[in-house]
Motif scaffolding. Structure first.
Motif, PDB file in Angstrom:
ATOM      1  N   ALA A  88       0.829  -1.210   0.000  1.00  0.00           N
ATOM      2  CA  ALA A  88       0.000   0.000   0.000  1.00  0.00           C
ATOM      3  C   ALA A  88       0.862   1.257   0.000  1.00  0.00           C
ATOM      4  CB  ALA A  88      -0.933  -0.013   1.211  1.00  0.00           C
ATOM      5  N   ASP A  89       1.880   1.283   0.843  1.00  0.00           N
ATOM      6  CA  ASP A  89       2.752   2.454   0.903  1.00  0.00           C
ATOM      7  C   ASP A  89       3.494   2.659  -0.422  1.00  0.00           C
ATOM      8  OD1 ASP A  89       1.966   2.892   3.487  1.00  0.00           O
ATOM      9  OD2 ASP A  89       3.803   2.121   4.413  1.00  0.00           O
ATOM     10  N   ALA A  90       3.932   1.567  -1.022  1.00  0.00           N
ATOM     11  CA  ALA A  90       4.635   1.673  -2.303  1.00  0.00           C
ATOM     12  C   ALA A  90       3.745   2.296  -3.372  1.00  0.00           C
ATOM     13  CB  ALA A  90       5.122   0.298  -2.748  1.00  0.00           C
ATOM     14  N   SER A  91       2.446   1.951  -3.344  1.00  0.00           N
ATOM     15  CA  SER A  91       1.528   2.508  -4.341  1.00  0.00           C
ATOM     16  C   SER A  91       1.312   3.998  -4.131  1.00  0.00           C
ATOM     17  CB  SER A  91       0.188   1.771  -4.302  1.00  0.00           C
ATOM     18  OG  SER A  91      -0.577   2.130  -3.156  1.00  0.00           O
ATOM     19  N   LEU A 134      -4.892  -6.428  -2.341  1.00  0.00           N
ATOM     20  CA  LEU A 134      -5.348  -5.114  -2.793  1.00  0.00           C
ATOM     21  C   LEU A 134      -6.555  -4.594  -2.021  1.00  0.00           C
ATOM     22  CD1 LEU A 134      -4.961  -5.750  -6.627  1.00  0.00           C
ATOM     23  CD2 LEU A 134      -3.539  -4.241  -5.210  1.00  0.00           C
ATOM     24  N   THR A 135      -7.112  -5.408  -1.137  1.00  0.00           N
ATOM     25  CA  THR A 135      -8.304  -4.984  -0.388  1.00  0.00           C
ATOM     26  C   THR A 135      -8.203  -5.245   1.111  1.00  0.00           C
ATOM     27  OG1 THR A 135      -9.388  -7.110  -0.851  1.00  0.00           O
ATOM     28  CG2 THR A 135      -9.854  -5.284  -2.351  1.00  0.00           C
ATOM     29  N   LYS A 136      -7.077  -5.730   1.573  1.00  0.00           N
ATOM     30  CA  LYS A 136      -6.921  -6.010   3.004  1.00  0.00           C
ATOM     31  C   LYS A 136      -7.057  -4.734   3.838  1.00  0.00           C
ATOM     32  CE  LYS A 136      -5.537  -8.583   6.567  1.00  0.00           C
ATOM     33  NZ  LYS A 136      -6.264  -9.756   7.076  1.00  0.00           N
ATOM     34  N   LEU A 137      -6.527  -3.642   3.317  1.00  0.00           N
ATOM     35  CA  LEU A 137      -6.625  -2.351   3.982  1.00  0.00           C
ATOM     36  C   LEU A 137      -7.748  -1.531   3.354  1.00  0.00           C
ATOM     37  CD1 LEU A 137      -2.827  -1.446   4.233  1.00  0.00           C
ATOM     38  CD2 LEU A 137      -4.274  -2.524   5.969  1.00  0.00           C
ATOM     39  N   TYR A 159      -4.414   2.774  -0.396  1.00  0.00           N
ATOM     40  CA  TYR A 159      -3.740   2.495  -1.663  1.00  0.00           C
ATOM     41  C   TYR A 159      -3.925   3.657  -2.639  1.00  0.00           C
ATOM     42  CZ  TYR A 159      -4.598  -2.375  -0.033  1.00  0.00           C
ATOM     43  OH  TYR A 159      -4.696  -3.534   0.686  1.00  0.00           O
ATOM     44  N   ASN A 160      -3.056   3.700  -3.629  1.00  0.00           N
ATOM     45  CA  ASN A 160      -3.300   4.509  -4.821  1.00  0.00           C
ATOM     46  C   ASN A 160      -3.422   3.533  -5.983  1.00  0.00           C
ATOM     47  OD1 ASN A 160      -3.358   6.165  -7.047  1.00  0.00           O
ATOM     48  ND2 ASN A 160      -1.630   7.439  -6.434  1.00  0.00           N
ATOM     49  N   TYR A 161      -4.644   3.108  -6.269  1.00  0.00           N
ATOM     50  CA  TYR A 161      -4.863   2.093  -7.290  1.00  0.00           C
ATOM     51  C   TYR A 161      -4.447   2.569  -8.682  1.00  0.00           C
ATOM     52  CZ  TYR A 161      -7.578  -0.408  -3.741  1.00  0.00           C
ATOM     53  OH  TYR A 161      -7.971  -1.082  -2.603  1.00  0.00           O
ATOM     54  N   ASP A 162      -4.465   3.854  -8.906  1.00  0.00           N
ATOM     55  CA  ASP A 162      -4.042   4.381 -10.203  1.00  0.00           C
ATOM     56  C   ASP A 162      -2.568   4.109 -10.478  1.00  0.00           C
ATOM     57  OD1 ASP A 162      -6.566   5.350 -10.738  1.00  0.00           O
ATOM     58  OD2 ASP A 162      -6.150   7.359  -9.950  1.00  0.00           O
ATOM     59  N   GLY A 207     -10.106  -5.067 -11.460  1.00  0.00           N
ATOM     60  CA  GLY A 207     -10.239  -4.014 -12.454  1.00  0.00           C
ATOM     61  C   GLY A 207     -11.133  -2.884 -11.989  1.00  0.00           C
ATOM     62  N   ASP A 208     -12.182  -3.230 -11.242  1.00  0.00           N
ATOM     63  CA  ASP A 208     -13.106  -2.210 -10.754  1.00  0.00           C
ATOM     64  C   ASP A 208     -12.454  -1.275  -9.735  1.00  0.00           C
ATOM     65  OD1 ASP A 208     -15.072  -3.246 -12.353  1.00  0.00           O
ATOM     66  OD2 ASP A 208     -16.121  -4.324 -10.744  1.00  0.00           O
ATOM     67  N   LEU A 209     -11.369  -1.716  -9.121  1.00  0.00           N
ATOM     68  CA  LEU A 209     -10.645  -0.847  -8.189  1.00  0.00           C
ATOM     69  C   LEU A 209      -9.913   0.278  -8.921  1.00  0.00           C
ATOM     70  CD1 LEU A 209      -8.995  -3.530  -5.863  1.00  0.00           C
ATOM     71  CD2 LEU A 209     -10.937  -2.053  -5.288  1.00  0.00           C
ATOM     72  N   GLY A 210      -9.733   0.103 -10.223  1.00  0.00           N
ATOM     73  CA  GLY A 210      -8.958   1.065 -10.995  1.00  0.00           C
ATOM     74  C   GLY A 210      -7.572   0.565 -11.337  1.00  0.00           C
ATOM     75  N   VAL A 211      -7.301  -0.703 -10.998  1.00  0.00           N
ATOM     76  CA  VAL A 211      -6.010  -1.311 -11.297  1.00  0.00           C
ATOM     77  C   VAL A 211      -5.967  -1.701 -12.780  1.00  0.00           C
ATOM     78  CG1 VAL A 211      -4.524  -3.301 -10.834  1.00  0.00           C
ATOM     79  CG2 VAL A 211      -5.699  -2.149  -8.950  1.00  0.00           C
ATOM     80  N   LYS A 212      -4.918  -1.302 -13.472  1.00  0.00           N
ATOM     81  CA  LYS A 212      -4.739  -1.675 -14.874  1.00  0.00           C
ATOM     82  C   LYS A 212      -4.251  -3.119 -14.944  1.00  0.00           C
ATOM     83  CE  LYS A 212      -2.809   1.359 -17.492  1.00  0.00           C
ATOM     84  NZ  LYS A 212      -1.789   2.224 -18.136  1.00  0.00           N
TER      85      LYS A 212
END
Length: 269
Positions: free
Chosen positions: A110-113, A133-136, A141-144, A194-199
């Motif tokens: 999460a911090d890396a994102s 990707l959803t634990k926190l 996160y920055n999903y972008d 994908g719905d999170l905004g992750v490519k």
């Protein structure tokens, strides 16, 4: 450090809380919006990834190649350099292998994102990636900034059980494809990612034939090479991110792995 193989016990239900996954909570998965729509899959461009690389693998999977990946990474070969290794599920130790430098804390990803571009090489299943990707909370996160890189319909689907549960008449057979659309309802966890905004980028599966990552092949003298019994397609994801090469040649692969994993020159693919 050599890989330590532990007793091969089959665990059908993952231990711990996995948000948005009924498999871990014994509750039905939430409905997928637009199940008959298609997931936005992008053929991986021939470009080196400029960011931090994470590898998530199904370390306890039944295929020997998952354990072979651990063994190769413990040799500290070039393929491991500057790669952050994640457990299959957050806060969990693998049961079949010991892996050096394994990260289990979601906060690291999460911090890396939040700090820059992140690539998640999905050698595990989509449910594993979704858990990370959803634990926190989403605000952590920055999903972008996150790219998921995949290579296998089996990983994208989460196996035969998910396929049988979600298939409807007209769905294609469960075979590895590349550049073909995947229906949201048949690949629900990948759709959620994908719905999170992750490519989501997809490369061709790289564990086919004697030219794959570490396949067992005969030598010219009739003997057998020391490379492991199965190809290691999951390392192909990492090689792609490091080099931008979508389908690496034998020579290009050999430059990144230890001597036991190198292909003999008899194979020119």
């Amino acid at each position: 450090m050599k890989m330590k193989v532990l007793p091969a016990t089959l665990f059908l239900i993952a231990v711990g809380f996995v948000p948005r996954s009924g498999a871990a909570t014994n509750e039905p998965d939430p409905a997928i919006e637009g199940p008959d729509g298609m997931i936005d899959l992008i053929p991986a461009p021939p470009e080196k990834f400029d960011g931090r690389v994470f590898l998530i693998n199904d370390w306890d999977g039944g295929d020997v190649d998952n354990q072979n990946v651990a063994e190769e990474l413990n040799r500290n070969s070039k393929i491991k350099r500057d790669v952050t290794l994640l457990s299959d599920l957050p806060d969990r130790n693998p049961r079949k292998v010991d892996i050096d430098d394994l990260v289990k804390e979601v906060q690291v990803l999460a911090d890396a994102s939040k700090e820059g571009k992140v690539a998640l090489a999905m050698g595990a299943h989509s449910r594993h990636a979704l858990a990370w990707l959803t634990k926190l909370p989403e605000t952590a996160y920055n999903y972008d900034n996150i790219v998921l890189v995949t290579h296998s319909n089996w990983n994208e689907l989460d196996g035969r059980k998910g396929y049988d549960a979600n298939r409807i008449p007209g769905d294609p057979p469960l075979i590895d494809t590349h550049g073909e659309s995947l229906r949201r309802g048949l690949y629900p966890n990948l759709a959620r990612i994908g719905d999170l905004g992750v490519k989501i980028l997809e490369i061709p599966r790289t564990d086919f034939g004697p030219g794959g990552w570490g396949g067992r092949v005969a030598t010219a003298g009739g003997g057998v090479t020391e490379v492991k019994a199965l190809d290691i397609s999951d390392l192909g994801l990492v090689h792609y991110l490091k080099t931008g090469i979508v389908e690496a040649t034998l020579y290009q692969r050999n430059q990144f792995v230890s001597n036991p994993m190198k292909k003999p020159e008899i194979w020119k693919r």
